[in-house]
Enzyme design. Structure first.
Site, mmCIF file in Angstrom:
data_model
loop_
_atom_site.group_PDB
_atom_site.id
_atom_site.type_symbol
_atom_site.label_atom_id
_atom_site.label_comp_id
_atom_site.label_asym_id
_atom_site.label_seq_id
_atom_site.Cartn_x
_atom_site.Cartn_y
_atom_site.Cartn_z
ATOM 1 C CB THR A 26 30.710 48.457 14.196
ATOM 2 O OG1 THR A 26 31.686 48.062 15.154
ATOM 3 C CG2 THR A 26 30.609 49.979 14.169
ATOM 4 N N GLY A 27 29.287 45.524 13.756
ATOM 5 C CA GLY A 27 29.337 44.078 13.929
ATOM 6 C C GLY A 27 28.257 43.583 14.873
ATOM 7 C CG ASN A 29 26.535 40.763 11.761
ATOM 8 O OD1 ASN A 29 27.249 41.756 11.813
ATOM 9 N ND2 ASN A 29 26.984 39.582 11.362
ATOM 10 N N GLY A 31 27.963 37.316 17.559
ATOM 11 C CA GLY A 31 28.871 37.313 18.684
ATOM 12 C C GLY A 31 28.510 38.315 19.770
ATOM 13 C CE1 TYR A 181 40.717 39.989 16.911
ATOM 14 C CE2 TYR A 181 41.667 39.075 18.926
ATOM 15 C CZ TYR A 181 40.606 39.662 18.254
ATOM 16 O OH TYR A 181 39.438 39.930 18.942
#
Length: 316
Positions: A26-27, A29, A31, A181
């Site tokens: 997931t993510g 795309n 970093g 966060y």
């Protein structure tokens, strides 16, 4: 679970073959997620990037293919802030089993005001924790169909100094972006450990592992155009920091090892070797506050109530 591993030496640049395996990141795309996907693709596995943005996913796929000849990579739409979309996203995988999922995607806000998902959850907690909590529910049949699947949840070193407020999980009364966060990442780490306890109680073949990247800076990260471009000036300015932290390519190493190393066991936490901030991946001692199963169990029950699903229950 609480003692450092004596596993054999691990070469971060030569991962073992995972030919025939299917992994979802997931993510993936951008970093750390993009580097995780790149390194997993180098193992010969099929890697699926879950991304909200089709354009960013295509850019990441192009970057990975340019670095890994013959890479088996593709993308599916995935919006963790929209629970109603998760079932269709899992259907879009088009596979009959999943060998691992890397729960990496996340939102990090630096400034107020407090924001919410369309379901009314605080955005960072709702995306980073509740989104992955619900996604695991939808993925569990595919994970259970694999011989020995892993759920790898990516936490954060920022969570080490935080504590959950079970009475204010949504930060309605105490909203400070950096704290919220850190607490959302801490919730993810509690989830990863509690998930493994519950899977073990059920006799499941699926295991759950937690990993974190340590200190990972864009300015120490090698360029992957067009996904990430590091300027010479940024590299020079960040040179002193390299003594203490690392780039996102190295931040991916503990995550990749948590997916691929046959010596990794459920319920473990993996991070960088030096002070948990940089270096080769190693198993860490579970942080004292993370080792409290009563907090993890309370968070689990609250998460079930907030999402309406249970990750180890049958999909509805």
């Amino acid at each position: 679970m609480s003692h450092p591993s004596s596993a054999p030496r691990w070469d971060v640049r030569r991962p073992p073959s995972a030919e025939g395996s299917v992994f979802l990141v997931t993510g993936g795309n951008a970093g750390i997620g993009c580097f995780v996907a790149e390194q997993l693709a180098a193992s010969g596995a099929t890697v699926v990037l879950g991304s909200r943005s089709a354009a960013r996913a295509e850019a990441a796929l192009g970057s990975i293919r340019s670095r890994v000849p013959g890479a088996r990579v593709r993308a599916v739409p995935l919006d963790l802030a929209d629970p109603s979309s998760l079932g269709p996203s899992v259907d879009a995988l088009g596979v009959d089993r999943l060998d691992a999922v890397v729960h990496n995607a996340g939102v990090a806000l630096d400034d107020p005001p407090r924001q919410e998902t369309r379901d009314g959850h605080e955005l960072m907690f709702g995306t980073n924790h509740l989104g992955h909590f619900a996604l695991t529910h939808w993925l569990m049949p595919l994970l259970s169909a694999a011989p020995a699947a892993r759920v790898v949840t990516v936490g954060s070193f920022a969570a080490k100094t935080e504590r959950l407020d079970l009475a204010d999980l949504q930060s309605r009364h105490d909203y400070r972006p950096k704290r919220t966060y850190g607490r959302s990442k801490l919730a993810q780490m509690y989830f990863g450990l509690e998930l493994d306890r519950r899977l073990r109680a059920l006799g499941s073949t699926v295991t759950s592992v937690v990993a974190h990247p340590g200190g990972a800076l864009d300015s120490l990260t090698p360029s992957r155009p067009p996904v990430h471009v590091r300027t010479t000036a940024a590299r020079l300015r960040s040179a002193p920091a390299a003594l203490f932290v690392q780039g996102k390519h190295a931040g991916a190493w503990p995550v990749v090892r948590a997916v691929l190393d046959p010596a990794v066991r459920g319920g473990q936490v993996w991070g960088p070797r030096f002070f948990g901030l940089r270096g080769q991946p190693r198993q860490e001692t579970v942080w004292p506050h993370l080792a409290d199963p009563s907090v993890a169990a309370a968070l689990w029950e609250a998460s079930c109530a907030l999402t309406g699903v249970d990750p180890v229950g049958a999909p509805g």
